[in-house]
Write a protein that holds these residues in place. Sequence first.
Motif, short mmCIF file in Angstrom:
data_model
loop_
_atom_site.label_atom_id
_atom_site.label_comp_id
_atom_site.label_asym_id
_atom_site.label_seq_id
_atom_site.Cartn_x
_atom_site.Cartn_y
_atom_site.Cartn_z
N ALA A 13 7.90 -1.15 11.56
CA ALA A 13 6.49 -0.74 11.61
C ALA A 13 5.82 -0.80 10.25
O ALA A 13 4.68 -1.22 10.13
N LEU A 14 6.53 -0.37 9.19
CA LEU A 14 5.92 -0.36 7.86
C LEU A 14 5.76 -1.78 7.32
O LEU A 14 4.81 -2.07 6.60
N ASP A 15 6.67 -2.67 7.67
CA ASP A 15 6.55 -4.06 7.26
C ASP A 15 5.34 -4.73 7.90
O ASP A 15 4.77 -5.68 7.35
N ALA A 16 4.96 -4.25 9.07
CA ALA A 16 3.84 -4.85 9.80
C ALA A 16 2.51 -4.12 9.55
O ALA A 16 1.50 -4.45 10.18
N GLY A 17 2.49 -3.14 8.64
CA GLY A 17 1.24 -2.45 8.32
C GLY A 17 0.76 -1.50 9.38
O GLY A 17 -0.45 -1.26 9.51
N LEU A 18 1.69 -0.90 10.15
CA LEU A 18 1.27 -0.08 11.28
C LEU A 18 0.50 1.19 10.91
O LEU A 18 -0.38 1.60 11.68
N ALA A 21 0.86 -1.18 0.00
CA ALA A 21 0.00 0.00 0.00
C ALA A 21 0.89 1.22 0.00
O ALA A 21 1.94 1.23 0.63
N SER A 22 0.49 2.28 -0.68
CA SER A 22 1.36 3.46 -0.73
C SER A 22 0.52 4.72 -0.69
O SER A 22 -0.66 4.72 -0.97
N ALA A 23 1.18 5.81 -0.35
CA ALA A 23 0.56 7.13 -0.38
C ALA A 23 1.56 8.11 -0.96
O ALA A 23 2.72 8.11 -0.58
N ALA A 24 1.13 8.94 -1.89
CA ALA A 24 2.04 9.89 -2.52
C ALA A 24 2.02 11.21 -1.78
O ALA A 24 1.12 11.49 -1.00
N GLY A 25 3.02 12.06 -2.04
CA GLY A 25 2.98 13.41 -1.52
C GLY A 25 4.08 13.74 -0.56
O GLY A 25 4.01 14.77 0.11
N CYS A 26 5.12 12.91 -0.44
CA CYS A 26 6.23 13.21 0.46
C CYS A 26 7.13 14.27 -0.16
O CYS A 26 6.98 14.67 -1.29
N ALA A 27 8.12 14.66 0.63
CA ALA A 27 9.07 15.65 0.15
C ALA A 27 9.69 15.19 -1.16
O ALA A 27 10.12 14.06 -1.27
N GLY A 28 9.76 16.08 -2.13
CA GLY A 28 10.37 15.75 -3.40
C GLY A 28 9.52 14.84 -4.26
O GLY A 28 9.99 14.29 -5.24
N GLY A 29 8.26 14.64 -3.92
CA GLY A 29 7.38 13.80 -4.73
C GLY A 29 7.59 12.33 -4.51
O GLY A 29 7.15 11.50 -5.30
N GLY A 30 8.29 11.94 -3.41
CA GLY A 30 8.53 10.53 -3.14
C GLY A 30 7.32 9.85 -2.53
O GLY A 30 6.23 10.40 -2.48
N ARG A 31 7.52 8.64 -2.04
CA ARG A 31 6.42 7.87 -1.48
C ARG A 31 6.84 7.24 -0.16
O ARG A 31 8.01 7.03 0.09
N VAL A 32 5.85 6.94 0.66
CA VAL A 32 6.06 6.08 1.81
C VAL A 32 5.27 4.81 1.53
O VAL A 32 4.07 4.87 1.27
N ASN A 33 5.92 3.69 1.55
CA ASN A 33 5.28 2.41 1.24
C ASN A 33 5.19 1.56 2.49
O ASN A 33 6.10 1.56 3.31
N TRP A 34 4.10 0.83 2.62
CA TRP A 34 4.00 -0.11 3.72
C TRP A 34 3.17 -1.32 3.32
O TRP A 34 2.32 -1.25 2.43
N THR A 35 3.42 -2.41 3.99
CA THR A 35 2.66 -3.63 3.77
C THR A 35 1.23 -3.42 4.26
O THR A 35 1.02 -2.93 5.36
N GLU A 36 0.28 -3.81 3.46
CA GLU A 36 -1.12 -3.61 3.83
C GLU A 36 -1.51 -4.51 5.00
O GLU A 36 -1.17 -5.69 5.02
N LEU A 37 -2.21 -3.96 5.96
CA LEU A 37 -2.70 -4.74 7.09
C LEU A 37 -3.79 -5.71 6.62
O LEU A 37 -4.69 -5.30 5.90
N PRO A 38 -3.74 -6.99 7.00
CA PRO A 38 -4.79 -7.94 6.58
C PRO A 38 -6.17 -7.46 7.01
O PRO A 38 -6.35 -6.94 8.11
N ARG A 39 -7.15 -7.64 6.15
CA ARG A 39 -8.51 -7.20 6.42
C ARG A 39 -9.36 -8.29 7.06
O ARG A 39 -10.43 -8.02 7.58
N GLU A 40 -8.97 -9.54 6.95
CA GLU A 40 -9.74 -10.65 7.52
C GLU A 40 -8.86 -11.42 8.48
O GLU A 40 -7.68 -11.63 8.23
N TYR A 41 -9.44 -11.86 9.59
CA TYR A 41 -8.71 -12.61 10.60
C TYR A 41 -9.40 -13.93 10.86
O TYR A 41 -10.63 -14.02 10.91
#
Length: 236
Positions: free
Chosen positions: A88-93, A22-42
Amino acid sequence: MNMNRRETLKSLLLAPLGAGIASAAGCAGGGRVNWTELPREYSYGRTAAERQRDRELFAERYFSEHELITIATLCDIILPSDHPNGGALDAGLPDFVEFIVKDMDYLKTPVRDGIAWLDSHAIDAYGADFIGIEEAQRLAICDRIAWPDVADPALQAGIRFFSLMRDLTLTGYYTTAQGFRDLGYQGNVANVWDGVPAQVLARHGLAYEAEWLEKCIDQSRRDITAAWDDDMNLTS
């Protein structure tokens, strides 16, 4: 905070979007912060009502893109991805923080106001919002508010916010597979009992009989089901 986080955060901010991330745009310099998506079903025993509640919360969007990027950036500073079991990003925090804030309404104002404080402080100090300044400047701000015992009392709003984010990040992390591995948690496993310690038996003037030691404490026989005769003598 780990000094290696500087390179980790830099690479995350500039990393391209990858599959399964999962990602979101808009960081400094047009970069991204990426993270593993948190599971939706348990799979653990959630009731139908609880599963429905989970689905509703996941479907709701509370934070703006800017706020979510700020949360992700803070989560990574608190627990960077160079951690041996993933960070934290690997765990979908970031997803976890948003989920908990939506589930617990009383957290909405402190987190949103905290992000606003962080941006305001960054603008006053460096001329841009938190995710728009240099990495070293972000880390400098965090160092000012991460240690309540020595922090400037004038920064109380930031200190409270950082403490809340640290609590949410670590609480979320240590309820994930990565956190369990970090703790060495094995779940419910059969233990090994080798009898009452000899010094305790001696203190009470007791001792095991050799026959019982052989039958009950020999770990090579632990999978043998005990059997008793009619006179209640152990026969296996």
